[in-house]
Scaffold this motif. Structure first.
Motif, PDB file in Angstrom:
ATOM      1  N   ILE A 108     -65.013 -26.858-102.179  1.00 28.97           N
ATOM      2  CA  ILE A 108     -64.398 -28.028-102.194  1.00 28.97           C
ATOM      3  C   ILE A 108     -65.087 -28.870-101.149  1.00 28.97           C
ATOM      4  N   GLN A 109     -65.776 -30.060-101.716  1.00 27.83           N
ATOM      5  CA  GLN A 109     -66.412 -30.869-100.592  1.00 27.83           C
ATOM      6  C   GLN A 109     -65.340 -31.987-100.116  1.00 27.83           C
ATOM      7  N   GLY A 110     -65.431 -32.262 -98.898  1.00 28.57           N
ATOM      8  CA  GLY A 110     -64.471 -33.468 -98.487  1.00 28.57           C
ATOM      9  C   GLY A 110     -62.998 -33.106 -98.485  1.00 28.57           C
ATOM     10  N   ALA A 111     -62.817 -31.569 -98.113  1.00 25.85           N
ATOM     11  CA  ALA A 111     -61.415 -30.886 -98.422  1.00 25.85           C
ATOM     12  C   ALA A 111     -60.506 -31.799 -97.613  1.00 25.85           C
ATOM     13  N   HIS A 112     -60.685 -32.346 -96.422  1.00 20.57           N
ATOM     14  CA  HIS A 112     -59.863 -33.267 -95.527  1.00 20.57           C
ATOM     15  C   HIS A 112     -60.351 -34.584 -95.588  1.00 20.57           C
ATOM     16  N   ASP A 113     -60.742 -35.228 -96.473  1.00 16.87           N
ATOM     17  CA  ASP A 113     -61.152 -36.546 -96.438  1.00 16.87           C
ATOM     18  C   ASP A 113     -62.450 -36.734 -95.769  1.00 16.87           C
ATOM     19  N   GLY A 114     -63.547 -35.698 -95.902  1.00 15.13           N
ATOM     20  CA  GLY A 114     -64.624 -36.020 -95.214  1.00 15.13           C
ATOM     21  C   GLY A 114     -64.781 -35.637 -93.971  1.00 15.13           C
ATOM     22  N   TYR A 115     -63.643 -35.439 -93.248  1.00 17.20           N
ATOM     23  CA  TYR A 115     -63.538 -34.909 -91.827  1.00 17.20           C
ATOM     24  C   TYR A 115     -63.733 -33.163 -91.434  1.00 17.20           C
ATOM     25  N   SER A 122     -55.416 -24.842 -95.168  1.00 16.75           N
ATOM     26  CA  SER A 122     -56.516 -25.503 -94.344  1.00 16.75           C
ATOM     27  C   SER A 122     -56.015 -26.436 -93.175  1.00 16.75           C
ATOM     28  N   GLY A 123     -56.480 -26.705 -92.013  1.00 14.82           N
ATOM     29  CA  GLY A 123     -56.158 -27.621 -91.223  1.00 14.82           C
ATOM     30  C   GLY A 123     -57.343 -28.265 -90.861  1.00 14.82           C
ATOM     31  N   GLY A 124     -57.553 -29.809 -90.624  1.00 16.54           N
ATOM     32  CA  GLY A 124     -58.632 -30.614 -90.354  1.00 16.54           C
ATOM     33  C   GLY A 124     -58.490 -31.677 -89.323  1.00 16.54           C
ATOM     34  N   ALA A 125     -59.623 -32.121 -89.130  1.00 17.73           N
ATOM     35  CA  ALA A 125     -59.807 -33.359 -88.549  1.00 17.73           C
ATOM     36  C   ALA A 125     -58.977 -34.760 -88.881  1.00 17.73           C
ATOM     37  N   ASP A 126     -58.538 -34.480 -90.083  1.00 15.96           N
ATOM     38  CA  ASP A 126     -57.849 -35.820 -90.466  1.00 15.96           C
ATOM     39  C   ASP A 126     -56.348 -35.745 -90.202  1.00 15.96           C
ATOM     40  N   HIS A 127     -55.985 -34.800 -89.257  1.00 20.05           N
ATOM     41  CA  HIS A 127     -54.551 -34.552 -88.768  1.00 20.05           C
ATOM     42  C   HIS A 127     -53.750 -33.952 -89.840  1.00 20.05           C
ATOM     43  N   LYS A 128     -54.044 -33.319 -90.711  1.00 22.86           N
ATOM     44  CA  LYS A 128     -53.379 -32.774 -91.821  1.00 22.86           C
ATOM     45  C   LYS A 128     -53.227 -31.362 -92.097  1.00 22.86           C
ATOM     46  N   LEU A 129     -52.307 -30.547 -92.486  1.00 22.30           N
ATOM     47  CA  LEU A 129     -52.450 -29.514 -92.979  1.00 22.30           C
ATOM     48  C   LEU A 129     -52.250 -29.603 -94.665  1.00 22.30           C
ATOM     49  N   LYS A 130     -52.968 -28.605 -95.094  1.00 25.30           N
ATOM     50  CA  LYS A 130     -52.988 -28.805 -96.697  1.00 25.30           C
ATOM     51  C   LYS A 130     -52.877 -27.689 -97.243  1.00 25.30           C
TER      52      LYS A 130
END
Length: 474
Positions: free
Chosen positions: A280-287, A302-310
């Motif tokens: 999955i490329q760009g799983a967290h909006d590219g962050y 997954s948790g990312g630098a877009d401030h989201k848990l997905k």
């Protein structure tokens, strides 16, 4: 014979036809597609009538969640802070930032890994350090305990002694796992304690056979550092990794390498490549993606630098359009760590702003399941109420119970509609206490399954212990 640019010309024709409001000019015999002109006042009036929050949605349509956290003045009212829980114990003895924490092999103990090049064993009840493990030559970034409680795996900085396997309860180094030439950021055991996986700063994932202490699988999967990896809890042959390049990569360890057909001279000469893995490329909006957990064969968090848990449902994956059925919003900084409860009903996340949050795994499915049960209960109540052979007082009690159930069903339907419309989940609780980034967290329930203990590590050089009743998370 068609011209060399025939395919490009057709694509341009279709694009031009679509811009005019239909595909009739682009496809022979195609039907024109009706579109809505947002500059038309009648269209805007219709959309506002059908969707009361149309202006609000359109106003923030081009602004991602991470930007809204810092620029939207009404953010706090839209994403309210859940009830706050304060820590019951604070552990202080590390002399540098604490990068990871996990529950220890012995009951009532926990283990922390720190930039001060040590691992410490703690008594969770007394809040005291009972042992210090030394062996790394530089900072220790992560630690994990095997499912059989007989081994501890730690990884850290440096070109040597960057992955250590410890025997328990002897607390001695059993082997130094080789393979990484740079710092190792994350390490984890498989659920059966047979294998271990490490994630390196160079983007490499290495799987080890614990009994032999030898690498059995190695692959460079990320551009930049690999921030974490996780075995599937139901199948140790399945693995997922998360990277600073913003991607998630799924690996099947039964595929030990590319098919030999890809190594033929003709394939090499024509630069043919084959990727058998799903990504999955760009799983967290590219962050960047900082944390990942492979819960079961169909679910990944997954948790990312877009401030989201997905939450990702692998049954809905496609190579070009991966679908994320669950987003958990409320954090105002990158999500750095996460842990899933043993029964897979809850998720706890650690954030760069020093807070943690507890989330329900899939509230929409829970509500729908509850609605089905209440509808069956209502049907049984209606049947009992229509039984005129019962005393009048008893039928009146059934009638009151029926009215109460209808009110509960109406409220549940309202919550279901809200969740379906908004498309995101809110947290149950906020855990406060740290003053710097939360680098790790771990979940453990008591033997009666009535309370949960959550321990967290932070760059403020401390560990925090939170105790919460499971009844409060319903």
């Amino acid at each position: 014979m068609a011209g060399p640019f025939a395919l490009i010309d057709r694509a341009l024709n279709r694009s031009a036809a679509a811009a005019k409001g239909g595909y009739g000019g682009g496809y022979p015999g195609g039907k024109p597609r009706k579109g809505r002109d947002l500059n038309d006042p009648k269209t805007l009036e219709y959309l506002r009538r059908m969707h009361p929050d149309f202006d609000e949605v359109m106003g923030s349509a081009d602004v991602d969640y991470r930007t809204r956290c810092h620029t939207d003045a009404s953010f706090a009212s839209k994403f309210r802070i859940p009830p706050v829980v304060e820590p019951q114990h604070t552990f202080r003895e590390h002399t540098n930032s604490v990068d990871s924490v996990c529950w220890g092999p012995d009951p009532g103990t926990l283990i922390s890994a720190s930039h001060d090049a040590t691992l410490k064993v703690w008594d969770s009840k007394r809040g005291a350090c009972v042992d210090t493990l030394k062996g790394h030559v530089a900072g220790v970034y992560h630690c994990a305990v095997s499912g059989n409680k007989q081994m501890l795996l730690s990884c850290g900085s440096g070109q040597e002694k960057n992955v250590l396997l410890w025997r328990w309860p002897e607390k001695k180094i059993a082997s130094v796992l080789q393979g990484h030439s740079r710092s190792v950021i994350h390490a984890a055991f498989s659920n059966d304690s047979v294998s271990a996986v490490t994630s390196g700063q160079d983007g490499t994932v290495i799987v080890y056979d614990i009994a032999r202490g030898a690498a059995t699988f190695r692959r460079n999967v990320h551009l930049g550092s690999c921030n974490g990896s996780s075995f599937c809890q139901e199948d140790s042959n399945l693995l997922i990794s998360a990277g600073a390049d913003g991607s998630l990569h799924f690996l099947d360890l039964r595929e030990q390498g590319a098919p030999k057909a890809c190594l033929l001279p003709s394939a090499v000469a024509n630069s043919v490549s084959m990727k058998a893995t799903l990504s999955i490329q760009g799983a967290h909006d590219g962050y960047a993606v900082h944390a990942v957990e492979f819960v079961d064969r169909t679910t990944v968090f997954s948790g990312g630098a877009d401030h989201k848990l997905k939450r990702w449902d692998l049954r809905q994956m496609s190579p070009f359009k991966p679908r994320c059925p669950g987003q958990y919003l409320g954090h105002t900084a990158p999500v750095r760590s996460l842990a899933v409860s043993a029964d897979k009903r809850f998720v706890v996340t650690g954030c760069e702003d020093g807070s943690l949050r507890i989330w329900p795994k899939d509230p929409l499915s829970d509500i729908r399941s509850s609605l089905r049960g209440m509808k069956m209960q209502l049907k049984d109540l209606d049947t009992d109420m229509q039984d005129f052979g019962r005393p009048a007082a008893e039928r009146q009690a059934f009638s009151r119970k029926c009215d109460e159930t209808k009110e509960i069903i109406a409220a549940a339907k309202k919550n279901e509609e809200q969740l379906s419309r908004e498309g995101y989940t809110s947290a149950f609780r906020t855990l406060n206490g740290h003053v710097a980034q939360v680098s790790g967290c771990a979940w453990q329930e008591d033997s009666q399954l009535k309370a949960v203990s959550i321990v967290s590590s932070s760059w403020d050089q401390t560990l925090k212990l939170f105790n919460i009743s499971l009844d409060d998370l319903k």
